[in-house]
Scaffold this active site. Sequence first.
Site, PDB file in Angstrom:
ATOM      1  N   HIS A  95      43.542  49.078  28.240  1.00 33.50           N
ATOM      2  CA  HIS A  95      44.475  48.427  29.160  1.00 33.50           C
ATOM      3  C   HIS A  95      45.391  49.510  29.728  1.00 33.50           C
ATOM      4  CE1 HIS A  95      47.723  46.003  30.703  1.00 33.50           C
ATOM      5  NE2 HIS A  95      46.871  44.984  30.712  1.00 33.50           N
ATOM      6  N   GLU A 167      41.703  46.147  36.813  1.00 36.17           N
ATOM      7  CA  GLU A 167      43.125  45.825  36.898  1.00 36.17           C
ATOM      8  C   GLU A 167      43.853  46.960  37.614  1.00 36.17           C
ATOM      9  OE1 GLU A 167      44.245  42.707  33.583  1.00 36.17           O
ATOM     10  OE2 GLU A 167      44.886  44.716  33.042  1.00 36.17           O
TER      11      GLU A 167
HETATM   12  P1  13P Z   1      49.839  40.167  34.981  1.00 33.69           P
HETATM   13  O1  13P Z   1      48.939  38.975  35.151  1.00 33.69           O
HETATM   14  O2  13P Z   1      51.160  39.839  34.373  1.00 33.69           O
HETATM   15  O3  13P Z   1      49.948  40.965  36.249  1.00 33.69           O
HETATM   16  O4  13P Z   1      49.144  41.133  33.913  1.00 33.69           O
HETATM   17  C1  13P Z   1      47.820  41.510  34.118  1.00 33.69           C
HETATM   18  C2  13P Z   1      47.351  42.193  32.920  1.00 33.69           C
HETATM   19  O5  13P Z   1      47.783  43.301  32.624  1.00 33.69           O
HETATM   20  C3  13P Z   1      46.384  41.491  32.066  1.00 33.69           C
HETATM   21  O6  13P Z   1      45.802  42.324  31.140  1.00 33.69           O
END
Ligand code: 13P
Length: 258
Positions: A95, A167
């Site tokens: 992450h 992400e």
């Molecule tokens: P948000 O949905 O708060 O932007 O976070 C995304 C995330 O990091 C999920 O792993």
Amino acid sequence: MKTYIVGNWKMNLTVGESSIYLQKLLKRIRPAKGIEVAVSPSLIAIQPLRMQLDKNNSKVKLVAQNFYHRDYGAFTGEVSVSQLRGLVNYAIVGHSERRYVFGETNKDLKQKVAAAIRNGITPILCIGETENEKNFGETADVLRDQLLGGLSEIDAEDVKKVVIAYEPVWAISSNKGARLAAPDEIAESIKLIRNELKETYGKETADETPVLYGGSVNPNNAGAYLTIPGVNGLLIGGSSLVSDHFIDIIELAKRLRA
Ligand code: 13P
């Protein structure tokens, strides 16, 4: 391919709050064909939630947020993925908060992906560019580096067992100045990811590897994100902390598949 709706609670919710949340989720959602619902609580809540789920015939899967790549040994303070066997179905690897707050590198992450596969737990490998990298036109290079770097310690036939989550760091709600990603921007990156998988591992792997999107997903934009070609689900942070919002997104995903 399944549609994955995964809530990443990060370092939020006490054990008690996590349990109440799960109770509500189990009461409100019906199992739906093709929809995989999963939540990623804090490590200390995993065992109690597992027990709660076993009694309720698990229509919700559990996800670890992190682990150490060695199976056992003198690593004070760490938890191995082999210790998580039987407790979780998935484990998040790489992450952006692990990469940028805790300094994890591709070298660490490839070992984690391999450890998860070795222990029969599906890794959810997160990749994504920062705002600066995007502005400098480096998105394709960063995605290639994080994707192939993270997968480089496992056999080619195991790549299909990995879930990829795209992400973009600039779209994660907790980051300063975060902005919503446009579906076109996401589509472009998803294409890059699938092309990279195809060139390195072949078409079948590229087609069969689930790719999720994460970054400021909420019940209002989830539909637009879920219908981006090549997106197989969502990894949701902030919005997943509100159980009603998370349930709304699950319901939406069901309707889109119906
Ligand atoms: P948000 O949905 O708060 O932007 O976070 C995304 C995330 O990091 C999920 O792993």
